[in-house]
Design a protein around this motif. Structure first.
Motif, PDB file in Angstrom:
ATOM      1  N   PRO A 127      -4.351   0.237  -5.565  1.00 53.12           N
ATOM      2  CA  PRO A 127      -2.828  -0.353  -5.368  1.00 53.12           C
ATOM      3  C   PRO A 127      -1.779  -0.387  -6.342  1.00 53.12           C
ATOM      4  O   PRO A 127      -0.521  -0.312  -5.947  1.00 53.12           O
ATOM      5  CB  PRO A 127      -3.388  -1.690  -5.097  1.00 53.12           C
ATOM      6  N   ALA A 128      -2.361  -0.021  -7.564  1.00 51.75           N
ATOM      7  CA  ALA A 128      -1.425   0.162  -8.832  1.00 51.75           C
ATOM      8  C   ALA A 128      -0.713   1.141  -8.613  1.00 51.75           C
ATOM      9  O   ALA A 128       0.702   1.322  -9.074  1.00 51.75           O
ATOM     10  CB  ALA A 128      -1.972  -0.254 -10.036  1.00 51.75           C
ATOM     11  N   VAL A 129      -1.420   2.377  -8.369  1.00 50.49           N
ATOM     12  CA  VAL A 129      -0.840   3.743  -8.061  1.00 50.49           C
ATOM     13  C   VAL A 129       0.367   3.799  -6.800  1.00 50.49           C
ATOM     14  O   VAL A 129       1.264   4.265  -6.803  1.00 50.49           O
ATOM     15  CB  VAL A 129      -1.914   5.053  -8.019  1.00 50.49           C
ATOM     16  N   THR A 130      -0.229   3.079  -5.871  1.00 54.39           N
ATOM     17  CA  THR A 130       0.569   3.163  -4.755  1.00 54.39           C
ATOM     18  C   THR A 130       1.950   2.482  -5.106  1.00 54.39           C
ATOM     19  O   THR A 130       3.011   2.884  -4.484  1.00 54.39           O
ATOM     20  CB  THR A 130      -0.006   2.410  -3.682  1.00 54.39           C
ATOM     21  N   THR A 142       7.597   0.232   2.875  1.00 53.52           N
ATOM     22  CA  THR A 142       6.906  -0.347   3.941  1.00 53.52           C
ATOM     23  C   THR A 142       5.437  -0.003   4.102  1.00 53.52           C
ATOM     24  O   THR A 142       4.644  -0.609   4.700  1.00 53.52           O
ATOM     25  CB  THR A 142       7.674   0.353   5.389  1.00 53.52           C
ATOM     26  N   GLN A 143       5.008   1.200   3.640  1.00 51.41           N
ATOM     27  CA  GLN A 143       3.672   1.479   3.749  1.00 51.41           C
ATOM     28  C   GLN A 143       3.024   0.973   2.541  1.00 51.41           C
ATOM     29  O   GLN A 143       1.552   0.906   2.550  1.00 51.41           O
ATOM     30  CB  GLN A 143       3.702   2.982   3.730  1.00 51.41           C
ATOM     31  N   VAL A 144       3.336   0.363   1.532  1.00 52.89           N
ATOM     32  CA  VAL A 144       2.668  -0.408   0.594  1.00 52.89           C
ATOM     33  C   VAL A 144       1.711  -1.275   0.711  1.00 52.89           C
ATOM     34  O   VAL A 144       0.565  -1.141   0.431  1.00 52.89           O
ATOM     35  CB  VAL A 144       3.630  -0.674  -0.799  1.00 52.89           C
ATOM     36  N   ALA A 148      -2.300  -0.814   0.217  1.00 55.58           N
ATOM     37  CA  ALA A 148      -3.004  -1.829  -0.565  1.00 55.58           C
ATOM     38  C   ALA A 148      -4.347  -2.259   0.382  1.00 55.58           C
ATOM     39  O   ALA A 148      -5.217  -2.503  -0.125  1.00 55.58           O
ATOM     40  CB  ALA A 148      -2.380  -2.809  -1.115  1.00 55.58           C
ATOM     41  N   ALA A 149      -3.940  -2.713   1.491  1.00 52.58           N
ATOM     42  CA  ALA A 149      -4.957  -3.459   2.450  1.00 52.58           C
ATOM     43  C   ALA A 149      -5.868  -2.572   2.780  1.00 52.58           C
ATOM     44  O   ALA A 149      -7.038  -2.844   2.648  1.00 52.58           O
ATOM     45  CB  ALA A 149      -4.356  -3.946   3.793  1.00 52.58           C
ATOM     46  N   ALA A 265       0.276   0.934 -14.866  1.00 54.00           N
ATOM     47  CA  ALA A 265       0.751   1.848 -13.742  1.00 54.00           C
ATOM     48  C   ALA A 265       2.611   2.088 -13.824  1.00 54.00           C
ATOM     49  O   ALA A 265       2.897   3.206 -13.669  1.00 54.00           O
ATOM     50  CB  ALA A 265       0.158   1.692 -12.380  1.00 54.00           C
ATOM     51  N   LEU A 266       3.042   0.840 -13.600  1.00 53.71           N
ATOM     52  CA  LEU A 266       4.449   0.893 -13.545  1.00 53.71           C
ATOM     53  C   LEU A 266       4.983   1.559 -14.759  1.00 53.71           C
ATOM     54  O   LEU A 266       6.011   2.359 -14.768  1.00 53.71           O
ATOM     55  CB  LEU A 266       4.966  -0.539 -13.398  1.00 53.71           C
TER      56      LEU A 266
END
Length: 295
Positions: A127-130, A142-144, A148-149, A265-266
């Motif tokens: 999720p951090a990469v996404t 919109t897909q984040v 993550a889920a 990641a950020l």
């Protein structure tokens, strides 16, 4: 001055018999004109696609969002099952896998999954990469939440399966700090920064060697695990820590592995964007669909 008409299709596709004959005629005419010293005038003219070209285009695969999410579930499942499974087997076998073997297991599975599903979903598994891709406009916001889920579902499913198979060592798959929470928190920020910096370089910059992206990212994971695994567990991935914590019921210091990798990641993505060499083609990157590892 002679005039040559070359019939060109509007988009790339298999040439029909008519197009091939026309192209051959144009080539022959050019050779004849070279002998006479006259320069041809080339006029491009669009023609309608033939039925065969339209049929071939309709067969080209298009990855749907459902396929991407399924790929993320499967890849994250395999990541947690093999990586955390190596940790558990190492405990059961009294250290036969060794910490080096565990680090290599995580690095190898990341490499394999990038090559296996990178062309489908981007093989984030994290999720951090996404989130970092979305902040840098390489991934749609919109897909984040969906990504993550899917990653959390894959991680939790793998963790419960490991608990069912290797129950005595189920708690070993959880990432827990051996020192203080602050020490592990800072380590997670730094090692995730390194990982995301490498990911940003090989996946978002077209001038990097994209064919070796899987090897580079997998090597970064293994290197970070070798360095920080014995202190913080070298999670670098909120989903990788959430799954074993849920399966074992041990949520101690979970905030370290939620916040640390996200911040790292950020920072890694934004830092690479700051030092990226100027490229005119990158000016319109925000208008292009997200690709991450997909080239």
């Amino acid at each position: 001055m002679a005039e040559i008409k070359i019939r060109m299709p509007p988009a790339a596709g298999p040439l029909s018999a008519e197009d091939i004959l026309t192209t051959e005629a144009g080539t022959k005419g050019s050779q004849d004109l070279k002998q006479t010293g006259q320069l041809p005038v080339v006029i491009t003219q669009e023609v309608e696609r033939g039925r065969y070209s339209t049929f071939v285009t309709s067969l080209r695969p298009r990855t749907s969002l459902i396929q991407k999410l399924v790929a993320e579930i499967i890849s994250t499942f395999i990541l947690v099952f093999t990586g955390c499974g190596a940790v558990m087997v190492n405990e059961i076998s009294n250290g036969k896998v060794t910490s080096v073997g565990v680090s290599l297991a995580f690095g190898l599975v990341v490499t394999i999954m990038i090559y296996a599903v990178g062309h489908i979903s981007g093989a984030h598994m994290n999720p951090a990469v996404t989130l970092a891709f979305a902040v840098a406009r390489h991934f749609p916001w919109t897909q984040v939440p969906l990504y993550a889920a899917a990653q959390c579902i894959g991680s939790i499913t793998a963790s419960f399966m490991l608990r069912w198979i290797l129950h005595p060592a189920a708690y070993e798959g959880a990432t827990l700090p051996t020192g203080s929470d602050v020490q592990s928190f800072l380590l997670e920020i730094v090692i995730t920064f390194i990982l995301m910096f490498v990911i940003a370089a090989v996946s978002t910059d077209t001038r990097a060697c994209g064919e070796l992206a899987g090897i580079a990212v997998g090597s970064a994971v293994a290197l970070n695990a070798l360095m920080a695994g014995s202190i913080s567990g070298a999670s670098m991935n909120p989903a990788r820590s959430l799954g074993p914590a849920t399966a074992s019921g041990n949520y101690h210091s979970l905030w370290v592995y939620m916040a640390g990798p996200t911040i790292g990641a950020l920072m890694g993505m934004l830092t690479y964007n700051c030092i990226r060499l100027p490229n005119q083609a990158m000016q319109c990157a925000c208008n292009k669909p997200a690709k991450s590892f997909r080239r």
